[in-house]
Design a protein around this motif. Structure first.
Motif, PDB file in Angstrom:
ATOM      1  N   MET A   1     -52.623 -21.581 -11.295  1.00 15.03           N
ATOM      2  CA  MET A   1     -52.872 -23.140 -11.382  1.00 15.03           C
ATOM      3  C   MET A   1     -52.436 -23.707 -10.182  1.00 15.03           C
ATOM      4  O   MET A   1     -51.334 -23.695  -9.670  1.00 15.03           O
ATOM      5  N   ALA A   3     -52.127 -27.086  -7.515  1.00 15.32           N
ATOM      6  CA  ALA A   3     -51.254 -28.201  -7.583  1.00 15.32           C
ATOM      7  C   ALA A   3     -52.167 -29.256  -8.065  1.00 15.32           C
ATOM      8  O   ALA A   3     -51.499 -30.404  -8.663  1.00 15.32           O
ATOM      9  N   PRO A   7     -50.450 -31.641 -15.078  1.00 13.64           N
ATOM     10  CA  PRO A   7     -49.324 -30.934 -16.010  1.00 13.64           C
ATOM     11  C   PRO A   7     -49.794 -30.786 -17.475  1.00 13.64           C
ATOM     12  O   PRO A   7     -49.506 -29.895 -18.012  1.00 13.64           O
ATOM     13  N   LYS A   8     -50.438 -31.642 -17.915  1.00 13.08           N
ATOM     14  CA  LYS A   8     -51.060 -31.534 -19.241  1.00 13.08           C
ATOM     15  C   LYS A   8     -51.649 -30.342 -19.630  1.00 13.08           C
ATOM     16  O   LYS A   8     -51.770 -29.559 -20.317  1.00 13.08           O
ATOM     17  N   GLN A  10     -51.722 -27.684 -17.413  1.00 16.08           N
ATOM     18  CA  GLN A  10     -51.167 -26.556 -17.098  1.00 16.08           C
ATOM     19  C   GLN A  10     -50.437 -26.302 -18.675  1.00 16.08           C
ATOM     20  O   GLN A  10     -50.302 -24.750 -18.829  1.00 16.08           O
ATOM     21  N   ARG A  11     -49.827 -27.227 -19.249  1.00 14.63           N
ATOM     22  CA  ARG A  11     -49.067 -26.918 -20.505  1.00 14.63           C
ATOM     23  C   ARG A  11     -50.130 -26.068 -21.448  1.00 14.63           C
ATOM     24  O   ARG A  11     -49.513 -25.430 -22.091  1.00 14.63           O
ATOM     25  N   VAL A  13     -52.848 -24.357 -20.758  1.00 18.54           N
ATOM     26  CA  VAL A  13     -53.107 -22.898 -20.304  1.00 18.54           C
ATOM     27  C   VAL A  13     -51.767 -21.971 -20.763  1.00 18.54           C
ATOM     28  O   VAL A  13     -51.869 -21.305 -21.514  1.00 18.54           O
ATOM     29  N   LEU A  14     -50.572 -22.748 -20.612  1.00 16.96           N
ATOM     30  CA  LEU A  14     -49.271 -21.764 -20.910  1.00 16.96           C
ATOM     31  C   LEU A  14     -49.412 -21.712 -22.441  1.00 16.96           C
ATOM     32  O   LEU A  14     -49.156 -20.581 -22.916  1.00 16.96           O
ATOM     33  N   ILE A  17     -51.938 -18.927 -23.154  1.00 16.24           N
ATOM     34  CA  ILE A  17     -51.333 -17.470 -23.017  1.00 16.24           C
ATOM     35  C   ILE A  17     -50.399 -16.990 -23.805  1.00 16.24           C
ATOM     36  O   ILE A  17     -50.428 -16.104 -24.257  1.00 16.24           O
ATOM     37  N   ALA A  18     -49.451 -17.940 -24.197  1.00 13.15           N
ATOM     38  CA  ALA A  18     -48.117 -17.433 -24.947  1.00 13.15           C
ATOM     39  C   ALA A  18     -48.776 -17.308 -26.559  1.00 13.15           C
ATOM     40  O   ALA A  18     -48.469 -16.093 -27.010  1.00 13.15           O
TER      41      ALA A  18
ATOM     42  N   GLU B 338     -43.360 -33.579 -20.558  1.00 19.20           N
ATOM     43  CA  GLU B 338     -43.724 -33.613 -19.350  1.00 19.20           C
ATOM     44  C   GLU B 338     -42.807 -32.916 -18.616  1.00 19.20           C
ATOM     45  O   GLU B 338     -41.516 -33.038 -18.544  1.00 19.20           O
ATOM     46  N   GLY B 339     -43.286 -31.977 -17.502  1.00 20.38           N
ATOM     47  CA  GLY B 339     -42.352 -31.333 -16.720  1.00 20.38           C
ATOM     48  C   GLY B 339     -43.088 -31.312 -15.275  1.00 20.38           C
ATOM     49  O   GLY B 339     -44.021 -31.453 -15.264  1.00 20.38           O
ATOM     50  N   ARG B 341     -44.800 -29.324 -12.218  1.00 22.33           N
ATOM     51  CA  ARG B 341     -45.663 -28.315 -12.011  1.00 22.33           C
ATOM     52  C   ARG B 341     -45.313 -26.899 -11.386  1.00 22.33           C
ATOM     53  O   ARG B 341     -44.420 -27.311 -10.397  1.00 22.33           O
ATOM     54  N   PHE B 342     -46.069 -25.866 -11.699  1.00 16.83           N
ATOM     55  CA  PHE B 342     -45.963 -24.661 -10.677  1.00 16.83           C
ATOM     56  C   PHE B 342     -47.077 -24.050 -10.504  1.00 16.83           C
ATOM     57  O   PHE B 342     -48.059 -24.136 -11.477  1.00 16.83           O
ATOM     58  N   SER B 343     -47.239 -22.814  -9.484  1.00 14.84           N
ATOM     59  CA  SER B 343     -48.278 -22.248  -9.352  1.00 14.84           C
ATOM     60  C   SER B 343     -48.382 -20.882  -9.987  1.00 14.84           C
ATOM     61  O   SER B 343     -47.148 -20.480 -10.544  1.00 14.84           O
ATOM     62  N   PHE B 344     -49.511 -20.062 -10.296  1.00 13.82           N
ATOM     63  CA  PHE B 344     -49.446 -18.849 -10.992  1.00 13.82           C
ATOM     64  C   PHE B 344     -48.657 -17.940 -10.344  1.00 13.82           C
ATOM     65  O   PHE B 344     -47.986 -16.886 -10.892  1.00 13.82           O
ATOM     66  N   VAL B 352     -41.983 -17.169 -16.966  1.00 12.35           N
ATOM     67  CA  VAL B 352     -42.788 -17.479 -18.192  1.00 12.35           C
ATOM     68  C   VAL B 352     -43.201 -16.221 -18.648  1.00 12.35           C
ATOM     69  O   VAL B 352     -43.151 -16.147 -19.854  1.00 12.35           O
ATOM     70  N   VAL B 356     -42.558 -14.852 -22.501  1.00 12.53           N
ATOM     71  CA  VAL B 356     -43.571 -14.390 -23.287  1.00 12.53           C
ATOM     72  C   VAL B 356     -43.624 -13.042 -23.895  1.00 12.53           C
ATOM     73  O   VAL B 356     -43.603 -12.737 -25.086  1.00 12.53           O
TER      74      VAL B 356
END
Lengths: 151, 649
Positions: A1, A3, A7-8, A10-11, A13-14, A17-18, B338-339, B341-344, B352, B356
């Motif tokens: 992901m 920058a 954020p929405k 990214q959330r 995608v997470l 995945i989960a 809302e938090g 961001r971070f990269s893969f 994460v 999981v």
């Protein structure tokens, strides 16, 4: 992901995945359980439809009076488990549980090999509070006696 | 008299918990906010009251007051004092009282020391804590009163199950309980933060020590429980996937995930909703565990003191708390998500992944534990054991361990794998060399132990790498904690893999004077002699065990007979060397006068528990380090505020 992803997203995608991982875990668990759960049999069941030798099963019943004998090596025992209708010969190598005696209830874990149940483990009454649950309602005819013996 | 005082004080504690909940709820409303200031003192007094009630019960057990039903049912005047006291919680009612006592004390402690949380969040947290306690108070007072009298008093007590008369078991349950109940604090924090929509780094920093503390106790409890089962049950196994073992493993898995996500939230303000969710799940798993153990719904060697009606009560509590918390989560989750961001490729992403995989493992264990219940409802009896759990859990655990080698080296937010190629190469080469060595020199073994033995040395090296290039004296204590915990995991993994790959077992019937060979050991039976203890008699085998021709050492396993309640127990004897452990058990005397003996040579098996202790030690270091840095941060903030005030003057 990178920058640039919001954020929405990214959330999202997470979360996906989960979810995939957890659904994967569920499917894997379901598949493995179908293959690996060991089923509980009483002698009548095991005589009527013997499980294949590669399937781990549990056999529950009463140790028939007078059936217990020990091999010359002193640690291999043979006995017969019955449920009032049918009987199955059992072979076990090891130290028996303290309260394993003729005429009492037992649950054996193991495999059926050529008509003989080869047990890896025996569960008997460990103490007054621990009774293998399966033993409490094996067959109607035996229930009272087993419960009386194991309570 | 003491029993009546105990019961009265317990009622008072319950009433205080109700007051605490009510004043908490009122304190969160704008027009009755003043009432909120009552919550802290109420929580402290409630904690003190329930502790007094618990001490009353301890006193009744210590003096063997046989006019109290619980004491008469579970104790005996001839027991050693340590087991009289331990008998307080070696039964259903006592262990439930211990549960609320720890909960009350923990709540009181939060009320006394917590200064980092917003005041309204703290009030909501303590109200949540009171809400959970009330259910357990009701359970004790209406369904399992520990202070009930017996009329007429019993002439003598029924005694304690011989299996439980062991120093390991005297302290193992309280350790696990502190862990379970510590998670109830995490749960209350999560609920409190959801109520006031205050999920952020400050909340995570406030919650983290509680999660860490609970996790340390769970780790120690599981390690001790595993060692207890190993040496006391005489089966030579250290993990059986027994429902009661799973009941402690599941909260541990959730707490481990929570600990890591809490760190992400505290330092990077990401994974907000997920962290709150894990807080709810972790305590839910404690409750599910309690339900499974106490309801008698599952067969287990450990499930003493079972009663289906009480199971229903716990199930109802479970439904209220978990259902309520999940409903609150559903309502509020959208406002806290809302938090940052971070990269893969980043520390967050690795964590994460860890989360999981841990949650996946938790799911696998939960499904395997509950499956027999489900099928029984449809009339089929099954049991689920190692053939299911080992391979299926490994699918999640092994990839997690591989990522664990890399994760701590990554930077927060965004990183490139290219930057750490060299560092990653070191553990990879160590693992590859181990694999090569195994293929060339060791006898062939199964896939899972092979993978374990291959990964463990790489993981051990990788867990030390975060220290590379640092000034070791200035390295934060919390970083040392991480290093210890990860290194301990590698140690435990190595012990587990070696034990399952290279254990040798010998079972024989022998006469005195005979020698048995097991692995590199020659063990000679010198004599069988009768011995007596405080409340048991035993037959003791005297073995002379010699390792590869070295001078023999004496080993004395016993077969003990207890009189009240009547029962037998094999007392194994262990001899530990640096490279493994010899385990001997004395069985029965056969009709021909020969004695059954059972022995195992277990290479490196003590590393399993050594690893567990290292993991817990890592947790302790992290807790101390975090607390110290939080105190420093708090002082610095206070100083800045002081300066500002000075300037304004």
């Amino acid at each position: 992901m990178s920058a640039s992803i919001k954020p929405k997203h990214q959330r999202l995608v997470l979360v996906i995945i989960a979810l995939v991982a957890l659904i994967g875990a569920g499917l894997l668990a379901a598949y493995a359980l179908r293959k690996q759960a060991s089923y509980f049999y009483v002698p009548s069941d095991i005589v009527a439809s013997p499980p294949p030798a590669d399937r781990a099963v549990r056999l529950g019943g009463m140790v028939e009076k007078g059936s217990l004998r020990t091999d010359p090596d002193g640690i291999t025992i043979h006995f017969v488990v019955g449920d009032g209708k049918k009987t199955v010969p059992v072979k076990f190598t090891g130290i028996t549980p303290d309260l394993f005696v003729e005429g009492s209830g037992v649950v054996a874990e193991g495999h059926l090999v050529n008509g003989t149940f080869v047990a890896d483990n025996l569960l008997a009454k460990h103490d007054e509070n621990y009774v293998p649950r399966e033993m409490q309602d094996m067959t109607k005819a035996q229930a009272d006696k087993v419960v009386a013996d194991t309570k | 008299m003491i029993a009546e005082i105990g019961l009265a004080v317990l009622w008072m504690a319950a009433a205080l918990a109700v007051l605490q909940l009510v004043s908490g709820v009122l304190g969160l409303r704008p027009n009755t906010a003043d009432v909120g200031s009552l919550v802290r003192p109420l929580a402290v007094v409630q904690g003190a009251m329930v502790a007094i009630a618990f001490l009353c019960l301890v006193y009744l057990f210590a003096t063997t007051d046989l006019s109290v039903k619980l004491v008469a049912d579970n104790s005996h005047s001839a027991k050693p004092m340590i087991f009289k006291i331990a008998g307080t919680w070696g039964n259903h009612e006592g262990s439930m009282l211990l549960w609320v006592t720890i909960m009350g004390l923990a709540g009181g402690f939060v009320a006394l020391i917590e200064r980092r949380l917003r005041e309204d969040t703290l009030i909501a947290t303590l109200a949540g804590q009171a809400f959970v306690s009330i259910g357990f108070y009701a359970f004790l007072l209406f369904a399992s009163n520990p202070f009930a009298r017996l009329s007429p008093p019993a002439p003598e007590g029924a005694g304690l199950n011989p299996l439980l008369q062991d120093i390991g078991l005297a302290f193992h349950p309280p350790t696990l309980y502190v862990g379970y109940v510590g998670l109830s604090i995490a749960f209350s924090f999560a609920v409190g933060a959801l109520v006031t929509r205050d999920v952020g780094p400050a909340f995570a920093r406030a919650m983290r020590p509680w999660v860490l503390g609970a996790w340390i106790f769970l780790t120690l409890g599981i390690t001790a429980g595993s060692y207890w089962a190993y040496y006391t049950l005489g089966w030579g196994g250290w993990w059986f996937w027994d429902p009661v073992e799973n009941a402690s493993l599941m909260p541990w898995l959730a707490a481990t995930a929570l600990l890591h996500s809490c760190s992400v939230l505290a330092s990077r303000n990401a994974l907000r909703a997920w962290t709150v969710m894990l807080g709810v799940i972790a305590f839910s798993m404690s409750m599910v565990g309690t339900f499974l153990v106490r309801s008698g719904i599952l067969t287990s060697v450990h499930a003493f003191a079972v009663d289906p009606e009480r199971g229903t009560f716990i199930l109802a509590l479970l439904a209220i708390y978990i259902g309520g918390a999940l409903a609150l989560f559903g309502l509020r989750a959208s406002t806290v998500t809302e938090g940052a961001r971070f990269s893969f490729v980043s520390r967050e992403a690795a964590l994460v992944f860890n989360n999981v995989m841990l949650t996946g493992t938790l799911g696998i264990v939960l499904v395997g534990t509950l499956y027999p219940l489900l099928t029984e409802a449809f009339g089929t009896k099954v049991s689920v054991g190692p053939p299911y759990f080992n391979p299926v859990a490994s699918v999640f655990v092994l990839p997690m361990l591989v990522v664990l080698m890399v994760g701590p080296l990554l930077r927060w937010r965004s990183d490139r794998l290219g930057r750490i190629t060299l560092q990653m190469a070191i553990p990879a080469i160590v693992s590859a060399l181990t694999l090569l060595g195994m293929a060339l020199f060791a006898p062939p073994i199964h896939l899972l132990p092979l993978l374990g033995i291959t990964i463990a040395p790489g993981l051990a090296i990788a867990s030390i790498l975060p220290l590379a290039g640092r000034n070791l004296r200035r390295t934060p204590v919390a970083t040392w904690g991480m290093v210890f915990a990860h290194f301990g995991l590698a140690v435990a993994l190595f012990g587990m893999a070696c034990d399952s790959a290279y254990s040798t077992e010998k079972l024989a019937a022998i006469n005195t004077g005979d020698t048995v060979e097991v692995g590199p050991w020659k063990v000679k039976l010198e004599a069988i002699v009768p011995v007596a203890g405080p409340n048991w008699t035993a037959l003791e085998a005297r073995f002379d065990a010699s390792y590869k021709g070295e001078a023999p050492v004496r080993m004395t396993p016993q077969s003990r007979t207890f009189t009240s309640p009547p029962g037998n127990r094999a007392e194994s004897a262990l001899k530990t060397r640096w490279n493994g452990q010899l385990y001997t058990v004395l069985g029965e005397e056969g009709q021909d006068g020969r004695w059954q003996v059972r022995m195992w040579w277990k290479p490196f098996v003590p590393m399993i528990w050594l690893g567990g202790v290292l993991v817990a030690l890592g947790g302790l270091l992290a807790l101390l380090g975090r607390t110290a840095s939080d105190v420093r941060r708090h002082r610095a903030t206070a100083k800045i505020a002081e300066r500002k005030a000075d300037l304004a003057r």
